[in-house]
Scaffold this active site. Structure first.
Site, PDB file in Angstrom:
ATOM      1  CE  LYS A 165       9.242   1.460  11.332  1.00  0.00           C
ATOM      2  NZ  LYS A 165       8.222   1.654   9.730  1.00  0.00           N
ATOM      3  NE  ARG A 223      -4.085   2.091   1.650  1.00  0.00           N
ATOM      4  CZ  ARG A 223      -4.018   2.988   2.632  1.00  0.00           C
ATOM      5  NH1 ARG A 223      -3.535   2.778   3.591  1.00  0.00           N
ATOM      6  NH2 ARG A 223      -5.450   4.094   2.465  1.00  0.00           N
ATOM      7  NE  ARG A 262       0.028   6.503   6.372  1.00  0.00           N
ATOM      8  CZ  ARG A 262      -1.298   5.454   6.136  1.00  0.00           C
ATOM      9  NH1 ARG A 262      -2.404   5.519   5.333  1.00  0.00           N
ATOM     10  NH2 ARG A 262      -1.844   4.148   7.308  1.00  0.00           N
ATOM     11  CG  ASP A 274       8.790  -1.466  12.854  1.00  0.00           C
ATOM     12  OD1 ASP A 274       9.743  -2.849  13.488  1.00  0.00           O
ATOM     13  OD2 ASP A 274       8.738  -1.783  11.385  1.00  0.00           O
TER      14      ASP A 274
END
Length: 290
Positions: free
Chosen positions: A219, A129, A177, A238
């Site tokens: 991260k 994705r 996002r 992560d």
């Protein structure tokens, strides 16, 4: 390193510690894809390249020695001695085995702006994705160019994205996002985020600057440091890497991210980022931490 031109190709002869799948499928970049013949094609710094291997030779197709010297030599980190790095890291059974699995990994020297946006997109996301969102971002807002008879797109500039609004970005299907991408672009375009200044900061100060950007957490900032600034002392953690480290170094017991970070810094030092990539590849291949 012996380099020569052959027709429209650049050949790097007898190059060890370089495997295409190890480099381009380890989660450090999102714009290179495999072809049916085993080669990989991708775009960086506004140029597209197809790379293949013939034995121990690396072949960069349909390019020039000037582009090789300007872009690909550095991008592929060809001047670094990874054999020496692997000798330094492979001092225990875990890392020795991890290095064996990912022996062809190299850390790409990617463009900072693209790396920032790519890893903002990566938050709470999966690689297929992420790649699709970045592909849509470039196809809609990047500049087109032709390579080996096909159209490819450069990564859009901060100024290009800054000129958009949230409704324009809906086409890339990045969800929540979008607002982080737009905010980052506007701040970079205005100079509020100074990429040149960040490049010359120490790693702790660069991390502090990155953490001030909306959508950039611990991260993501470490990934930007490692893949966009070549800060090999950065060790991104992560959920996946946390489980791997717990399995490999803490007898499976649950640890805090800070504990793992401190352990990695002590154990791997200035090679923490490369160690992380070997561990990631090793764990993925063996389904450790799943």
């Amino acid at each position: 390193m012996k380099i020569y031109e052959h027709k429209n190709d650049i050949v790097i002869a007898d190059q060890s510690d370089f495997e295409l799948s190890d480099i381009f499928d380890c989660g450090q970049c999102f714009r290179f894809n495999p072809n049916a013949d085993g080669s990989y094609t991708g775009t960086a710094f506004g140029r597209t390249i197809r790379i293949s291997k013939r034995g121990d030779d690396i072949v960069l197709h349909s390019t020039s020695i000037s582009d090789f010297d300007l872009i690909w030599r550095s991008f592929l980190d060809l001047e670094r001695d990874y054999s020496e790095i692997k000798d330094r890291l492979g001092t225990d059974d875990v890392m020795s085995e991890a290095v064996r699995y990912g022996e062809g990994i190299r850390i790409l020297n990617q463009e900072l702006w693209e790396t920032m946006i790519s890893f903002i997109i990566s938050a709470s996301n999966n690689i297929p994705r992420i790649k699709k969102i970045i592909e849509l971002l470039c196809a809609n807002f990047g500049t087109a160019h032709t390579y080996e008879g096909r159209i490819y797109y450069s990564f859009p500039t901060p100024e290009m994205i800054a000129s958009l609004d949230l409704s324009d970005l809906s086409v890339i299907r990045a969800g929540f996002r979008d607002k982080y991408i737009l905010d980052c672009a506007r701040n970079v375009a205005s100079g509020a985020i100074d990429l040149d200044a960040i490049r010359f900061m120490t790693t702790p100060h660069a991390k502090e600057a990155l953490l001030s950007i909306r959508g950039v957490g611990n991260k993501v900032s470490d990934c930007i440091l490692l893949f966009g600034l070549s800060r090999f002392d950065s060790f991104p953690i992560d959920v996946w890497i946390k489980r791997v480290m717990e399995h490999c170094y803490f007898s499976g017991t649950v640890q805090s991210i800070q504990t793992i970070s401190d352990f990695a810094n002590e154990k791997f030092g200035d090679l923490g980022g490369i160690a992380q990539q070997y561990l990631f590849f090793y764990a993925r291949e063996n389904k450790i931490g799943v």
